[in-house]
Write a protein that holds these residues in place. Structure first.
Motif, PDB file in Angstrom:
ATOM      1  N   SER A  66       0.819  -1.206   0.000  1.00 29.76           N
ATOM      2  CA  SER A  66       0.000   0.000   0.000  1.00 29.76           C
ATOM      3  C   SER A  66       0.858   1.264   0.000  1.00 29.76           C
ATOM      4  CB  SER A  66      -0.947  -0.035   1.200  1.00 29.76           C
ATOM      5  OG  SER A  66      -1.960   0.935   1.087  1.00 29.76           O
ATOM      6  N   LEU A  67       0.205   2.383   0.317  1.00 33.51           N
ATOM      7  CA  LEU A  67       0.850   3.683   0.228  1.00 33.51           C
ATOM      8  C   LEU A  67       1.069   4.296   1.605  1.00 33.51           C
ATOM      9  CD1 LEU A  67      -1.846   6.260  -0.972  1.00 33.51           C
ATOM     10  CD2 LEU A  67      -2.387   4.007  -0.081  1.00 33.51           C
ATOM     11  N   GLN A 119       5.587  -5.107   2.213  1.00 34.58           N
ATOM     12  CA  GLN A 119       5.833  -4.505   0.894  1.00 34.58           C
ATOM     13  C   GLN A 119       6.797  -5.373   0.095  1.00 34.58           C
ATOM     14  OE1 GLN A 119       4.092  -1.691   0.778  1.00 34.58           O
ATOM     15  NE2 GLN A 119       4.648  -0.714  -1.141  1.00 34.58           N
ATOM     16  N   GLY A 120       6.507  -5.544  -1.192  1.00 37.42           N
ATOM     17  CA  GLY A 120       7.434  -6.231  -2.084  1.00 37.42           C
ATOM     18  C   GLY A 120       8.533  -5.289  -2.523  1.00 37.42           C
ATOM     19  N   SER A 121       9.754  -5.789  -2.598  1.00 33.22           N
ATOM     20  CA  SER A 121      10.886  -4.913  -2.945  1.00 33.22           C
ATOM     21  C   SER A 121      10.811  -4.427  -4.387  1.00 33.22           C
ATOM     22  CB  SER A 121      12.211  -5.637  -2.707  1.00 33.22           C
ATOM     23  OG  SER A 121      12.399  -6.678  -3.657  1.00 33.22           O
ATOM     24  N   LYS A 147      10.002   4.600  -0.715  1.00 30.79           N
ATOM     25  CA  LYS A 147       9.161   5.625  -0.090  1.00 30.79           C
ATOM     26  C   LYS A 147       8.410   5.057   1.108  1.00 30.79           C
ATOM     27  CE  LYS A 147       8.583   8.579  -4.131  1.00 30.79           C
ATOM     28  NZ  LYS A 147       7.633   9.274  -5.035  1.00 30.79           N
ATOM     29  N   GLN A 148       7.961   3.808   0.999  1.00 29.27           N
ATOM     30  CA  GLN A 148       7.241   3.206   2.121  1.00 29.27           C
ATOM     31  C   GLN A 148       8.192   2.941   3.291  1.00 29.27           C
ATOM     32  OE1 GLN A 148       4.435   3.308   3.338  1.00 29.27           O
ATOM     33  NE2 GLN A 148       3.190   1.609   2.584  1.00 29.27           N
ATOM     34  N   GLU A 149       9.391   2.487   2.993  1.00 32.05           N
ATOM     35  CA  GLU A 149      10.362   2.265   4.069  1.00 32.05           C
ATOM     36  C   GLU A 149      10.732   3.586   4.743  1.00 32.05           C
ATOM     37  OE1 GLU A 149      13.810   0.041   3.038  1.00 32.05           O
ATOM     38  OE2 GLU A 149      12.703  -1.811   2.664  1.00 32.05           O
ATOM     39  N   ALA A 150      10.903   4.638   3.952  1.00 22.53           N
ATOM     40  CA  ALA A 150      11.236   5.947   4.526  1.00 22.53           C
ATOM     41  C   ALA A 150      10.111   6.430   5.436  1.00 22.53           C
ATOM     42  CB  ALA A 150      11.495   6.950   3.410  1.00 22.53           C
ATOM     43  N   ARG A 187      10.236   4.520   8.728  1.00 18.38           N
ATOM     44  CA  ARG A 187      11.308   4.999   9.601  1.00 18.38           C
ATOM     45  C   ARG A 187      10.994   6.378  10.168  1.00 18.38           C
ATOM     46  NH1 ARG A 187      15.205   1.348   9.576  1.00 18.38           N
ATOM     47  NH2 ARG A 187      15.359  -0.082   7.791  1.00 18.38           N
ATOM     48  N   SER A 188      10.188   7.160   9.441  1.00 17.72           N
ATOM     49  CA  SER A 188       9.806   8.468   9.976  1.00 17.72           C
ATOM     50  C   SER A 188       8.893   8.314  11.189  1.00 17.72           C
ATOM     51  CB  SER A 188       9.117   9.301   8.892  1.00 17.72           C
ATOM     52  OG  SER A 188       7.788   8.851   8.634  1.00 17.72           O
ATOM     53  N   ILE A 189       8.118   7.243  11.221  1.00 14.62           N
ATOM     54  CA  ILE A 189       7.266   6.974  12.385  1.00 14.62           C
ATOM     55  C   ILE A 189       8.138   6.699  13.611  1.00 14.62           C
ATOM     56  CG2 ILE A 189       5.606   5.337  13.381  1.00 14.62           C
ATOM     57  CD1 ILE A 189       4.453   4.953  10.580  1.00 14.62           C
TER      58      ILE A 189
END
Length: 283
Positions: free
Chosen positions: A203-204, A225-227, A236-239, A242-244
């Motif tokens: 997802s987003l 998430q699939g790589s 973007k999803q990983e970033a 990590r922002s959370i």
């Protein structure tokens, strides 16, 4: 009567931990790397995890992954609410449930996707059986859109079943564009108070989550998430994940990266029981 249905009748009403269901078949393959439990990279392989798992690739999983007796506690229903009529499929206890899990489909989907026993490697059949066997309720609804109207419809559905099962924990899983609804619920103060977890599957992201009532309440969030997701880039999803963690130390968030996986991989591969047990323990 199949064992899963017997368990559905007899399981304690306030279960805190979901009992196993075919864990050996649905456990994650090898973990390639990790940062504790918060971030893991899973060894996903299409030839093994689709071609060898499915009788007909992407259409019908092998029979050992499913137990269709759960259909005896499955109903196709229409709920009349102020937000409109909400068609949905309910599996398990519509009253007095211990836990409620909703699956919100993505673009082009419908309520039928979330209860298809044989697609996505049998993983929807697993969550149906987990809920039925543990005195829970699984819901897969239709909704009008991924905006405010859709959020109001899902909120109305949650309100109804929360009233029928006031002690239930409520977790919402969102596939692909369905994530818009997850983030919409997070922004709604009433809905946020009802949530025990959000699951984003292929997802987003939504930077507004960091200012939402759900974030303030430390509602657990899971990302799968699939790589090689071509729709929502994993970087973007990983970033965002990590922002959370950077915003609030110790926030209950987890990320599972399926290495070489694509857009639908997390729905096929998520370990429902492990994730839900973590969320239930965190709240």
């Amino acid at each position: 009567m199949l064992p899963v249905l017997a368990a559905f009748i007899s399981f304690p009403a306030l279960a805190q931990t979901l009992a196993p269901y075919k864990d050996d078949l649905f456990a994650y393959p090898a973990i390639l790397s990790s940062e504790g439990e918060a971030y893991r990279v899973v060894d996903y392989r299409e030839m093994r995890d689709i071609n060898e798992r499915d009788q007909v690739p992407e259409r019908r999983v092998q029979g050992k992954y499913v137990s269709t007796g759960v259909r005896k506690v499955q109903q196709d229903l229409v709920l009349k609410t102020d937000a409109g009529d909400i068609r949905h499929v309910a599996v398990g206890k519509t009253e007095g449930a211990s836990v409620i899990v909703l699956y919100l489909h993505g673009q082009g989907g419908s309520r039928k996707q979330g209860v298809d026993d044989f697609t996505f490697g049998g993983n929807f059949n697993r969550i149906k059986n987990l809920m039925a066997a543990n005195g829970g309720l699984y819901l897969s609804p239709d909704f009008s859109d991924f905006g405010d109207k859709g959020v109001s419809e899902v909120s109305a559905l949650i309100d109804h079943y929360a009233a029928q099962s006031p002690a239930a924990r409520i977790v919402v899983a969102c596939g692909s564009m369905g994530g818009q609804l997850c983030w919409g619920l997070a922004r709604d103060a009433k809905a946020a108070r009802q949530l025990s977890g959000l699951m984003l599957l292929g997802s987003l992201w939504d930077d507004g989550f960091l200012k939402s009532p759900a974030f303030a309440a430390k509602v657990p969030v899971f990302f799968g998430q699939g790589s090689k997701d071509p729709v929502f880039p994993i970087d973007k999803q990983e970033a965002f994940f990590r922002s959370i963690l950077a915003k609030k130390a110790g926030y209950p968030a987890r990320f599972v990266r399926f290495e070489t996986g694509t857009h639908g991989t997390p729905i096929r591969m998520i370990d429902w029981r492990e994730t839900l047990n973590w969320m239930l323990a965190a709240r």
